[in-house]
Design a protein around this motif. Structure first.
Motif, short mmCIF file in Angstrom:
data_model
loop_
_atom_site.label_atom_id
_atom_site.label_comp_id
_atom_site.label_asym_id
_atom_site.label_seq_id
_atom_site.Cartn_x
_atom_site.Cartn_y
_atom_site.Cartn_z
N ILE A 1 9.41 16.78 -19.42
CA ILE A 1 8.30 16.23 -20.20
C ILE A 1 8.73 14.93 -20.87
CG2 ILE A 1 6.86 16.60 -22.25
CD1 ILE A 1 6.82 19.59 -21.53
N THR A 2 9.94 14.92 -21.43
CA THR A 2 10.47 13.71 -22.07
C THR A 2 10.58 12.56 -21.07
OG1 THR A 2 11.75 15.08 -23.60
CG2 THR A 2 12.37 12.76 -23.44
N PHE A 3 11.01 12.88 -19.85
CA PHE A 3 11.09 11.88 -18.78
C PHE A 3 9.70 11.32 -18.46
CE2 PHE A 3 10.80 11.15 -14.12
CZ PHE A 3 11.60 10.01 -14.05
N LEU A 4 8.71 12.19 -18.36
CA LEU A 4 7.34 11.75 -18.06
C LEU A 4 6.78 10.89 -19.19
CD1 LEU A 4 5.80 15.00 -16.51
CD2 LEU A 4 6.48 12.92 -15.29
N ILE A 5 7.06 11.29 -20.43
CA ILE A 5 6.61 10.51 -21.58
C ILE A 5 7.21 9.11 -21.54
CG2 ILE A 5 6.83 10.27 -24.10
CD1 ILE A 5 6.46 13.31 -24.30
N THR A 6 8.49 9.03 -21.18
CA THR A 6 9.15 7.73 -21.04
C THR A 6 8.47 6.87 -19.98
OG1 THR A 6 11.27 8.75 -21.68
CG2 THR A 6 11.36 6.57 -20.65
N TYR B 1 -1.37 1.59 -28.55
CA TYR B 1 -0.38 1.65 -29.64
C TYR B 1 -0.37 3.06 -30.24
CZ TYR B 1 0.10 -3.48 -29.78
OH TYR B 1 0.36 -4.79 -29.47
N PHE B 2 -1.57 3.56 -30.50
CA PHE B 2 -1.72 4.90 -31.07
C PHE B 2 -1.16 5.95 -30.12
CE2 PHE B 2 -4.44 8.75 -31.43
CZ PHE B 2 -4.06 9.15 -32.71
N ALA B 3 -1.46 5.82 -28.82
CA ALA B 3 -0.98 6.77 -27.81
C ALA B 3 0.54 6.78 -27.75
CB ALA B 3 -1.57 6.42 -26.44
N CYS B 4 1.15 5.59 -27.83
CA CYS B 4 2.62 5.51 -27.80
C CYS B 4 3.22 6.24 -29.01
CB CYS B 4 3.07 4.05 -27.80
SG CYS B 4 2.76 3.20 -26.24
N ALA B 5 2.62 6.05 -30.19
CA ALA B 5 3.12 6.71 -31.40
C ALA B 5 2.99 8.23 -31.26
CB ALA B 5 2.35 6.22 -32.62
N ILE B 6 1.87 8.69 -30.75
CA ILE B 6 1.65 10.13 -30.58
C ILE B 6 2.63 10.71 -29.57
CG2 ILE B 6 0.03 11.85 -29.68
CD1 ILE B 6 -0.64 10.93 -32.48
N LEU B 7 2.87 10.00 -28.47
CA LEU B 7 3.78 10.49 -27.44
C LEU B 7 5.22 10.55 -27.95
CD1 LEU B 7 2.28 8.64 -24.34
CD2 LEU B 7 2.24 11.10 -24.78
N ILE B 8 5.60 9.57 -28.77
CA ILE B 8 6.94 9.61 -29.37
C ILE B 8 7.07 10.83 -30.29
CG2 ILE B 8 8.48 8.44 -31.00
CD1 ILE B 8 7.43 5.78 -29.82
N PHE B 9 6.02 11.08 -31.08
CA PHE B 9 6.02 12.25 -31.96
C PHE B 9 6.15 13.54 -31.14
CE2 PHE B 9 3.34 15.75 -33.48
CZ PHE B 9 4.04 16.11 -34.63
N ILE B 10 5.38 13.62 -30.04
CA ILE B 10 5.43 14.81 -29.18
C ILE B 10 6.82 14.99 -28.59
CG2 ILE B 10 4.62 15.75 -26.96
CD1 ILE B 10 1.85 14.64 -27.66
N GLY B 11 7.43 13.88 -28.17
CA GLY B 11 8.76 13.94 -27.59
C GLY B 11 9.79 14.52 -28.55
N PHE B 12 9.72 14.12 -29.82
CA PHE B 12 10.67 14.62 -30.82
C PHE B 12 10.34 16.05 -31.24
CE2 PHE B 12 11.63 10.07 -31.50
CZ PHE B 12 13.02 10.14 -31.47
N TYR B 13 9.05 16.31 -31.47
CA TYR B 13 8.64 17.64 -31.94
C TYR B 13 8.86 18.71 -30.89
CZ TYR B 13 5.77 21.19 -34.26
OH TYR B 13 5.33 22.34 -34.87
#
Length: 307
Positions: free
Chosen positions: A222-227, A250-262
């Protein structure tokens, strides 16, 4: 009076049950997305009304609604045991419609979808017949396999937009890049949904990605796909035509980064469900952000209609 009231309540429950089985809320969003995409991306018309009153487009949307609703029905039919574990409340509501009734509606909706496709062309009819078969094959067989099930679920989700794309024959590069972004987001959502529903998958012997490869490897994938989603996003920023829609990305990138960490902290169904719902909202916002592609496009199209 009490008998009439009781019958009305039963009818209301049946309607809510049917709405739940066919995922009526998803279908309403799909119809909205198809028309917004037709107006702001696919169509080269200078006014809105030719798109809104394009009968072939209407038939394609109605055919899509029919076959997608039938797809939800057959998926519900095969997943009844898993849903009792993963979604007990929804499963209880869905059970208000008998399995025999669901199957009858499934065949009826497929026939309606084929007929609406035929009103456009025999090619459209074949497309919807093939799409119907693909949904059945996924529900009956493909979803039991990790990678094939994941890819087929993502393709089946994005195909309703493909038929509108073909209708307008607008083969531009920016549309392809949008499609890649959408494909990756949907694939991430499917994987998180598999993590959320892992217990039901194990009980029903579904070898979904998390069942086959484990939660840790699924999270890494999932992290790879988000990248990967950042690649089409960066490319889209170079197009002036996206205008204010860049703020959505911009908003989508911020959300995806949050998802990646969470994601790496998540270990319960509720946490995966939260991430799944966040992605659903992100996709919903993405549908309405099509209005931002060109800040003056909607106004210009309305004004030009009266000139």
């Amino acid at each position: 009076m009490s008998l009439i009231s009781s019958n009305k309540n039963k009818l209301a429950i049946k309607f809510l049950s049917l709405f739940s089985v066919v995922r009526g809320y998803n279908i309403l969003i799909l119809v909205t997305a198809q028309y917004l995409a037709a107006i702001f991306i696919f169509s080269e018309e200078k006014t809105i009304f030719p798109v809104l009153f394009d009968w072939h487009l209407l038939y394609l949307v109605l055919a899509t609604v029919s076959v997608v609703a039938s797809g939800y029905i057959i998926n519900n039919f095969y997943d009844v045991k898993a849903d009792r574990i993963n979604r007990p409340l929804k499963s209880g509501l869905d059970a208000q419609i008998r399995q025999e009734t669901k199957l009858s509606l499934y065949f009826l909706l497929n026939f309606i979808g084929f007929c609406f496709g035929w009103l456009v062309s025999w090619r459209a009819a074949i497309f919807f017949a093939t799409y119907t078969f693909g949904i059945w094959l996924y529900s009956h067989k493909l979803k039991r396999f990790p990678l094939i099930g994941l890819i087929s679920a993502t393709i089946l989700t994005i195909l309703p937009f493909f038929v509108i794309f073909i209708h307008y024959k607008n083969f531009s590069q920016i549309i392809f890049i949008h499609a890649v972004f959408l494909f990756l987001i949907i694939m991430v959502r499917e994987l998180i949904k598999d993590l959320e529903n892992i217990k039901g998958a194990v009980v029903n012997n579904y070898k979904t990605f998390p069942v086959a490869y484990g939660e840790k490897k699924t999270k890494r994938f999932i992290t790879f796909l988000i990248t990967l989603t950042f690649i089409p996003t960066i490319i889209l920023f170079s197009y002036n035509g996206i205008a204010y829609m860049k703020y959505y990305f911009y908003f989508a990138c911020a959300i995806l980064i949050f998802i990646g960490f969470y994601l790496f902290k998540a270990n319960s169904r509720k946490q995966y469900q939260l991430l799944h719902n966040i992605l659903k909202v992100l996709l919903l916002i993405g549908v309405f952000s099509l209005l931002l592609i060109d800040k003056s496009l909607l106004l210009d199209k309305i004004i030009s209609q009266f000139n």
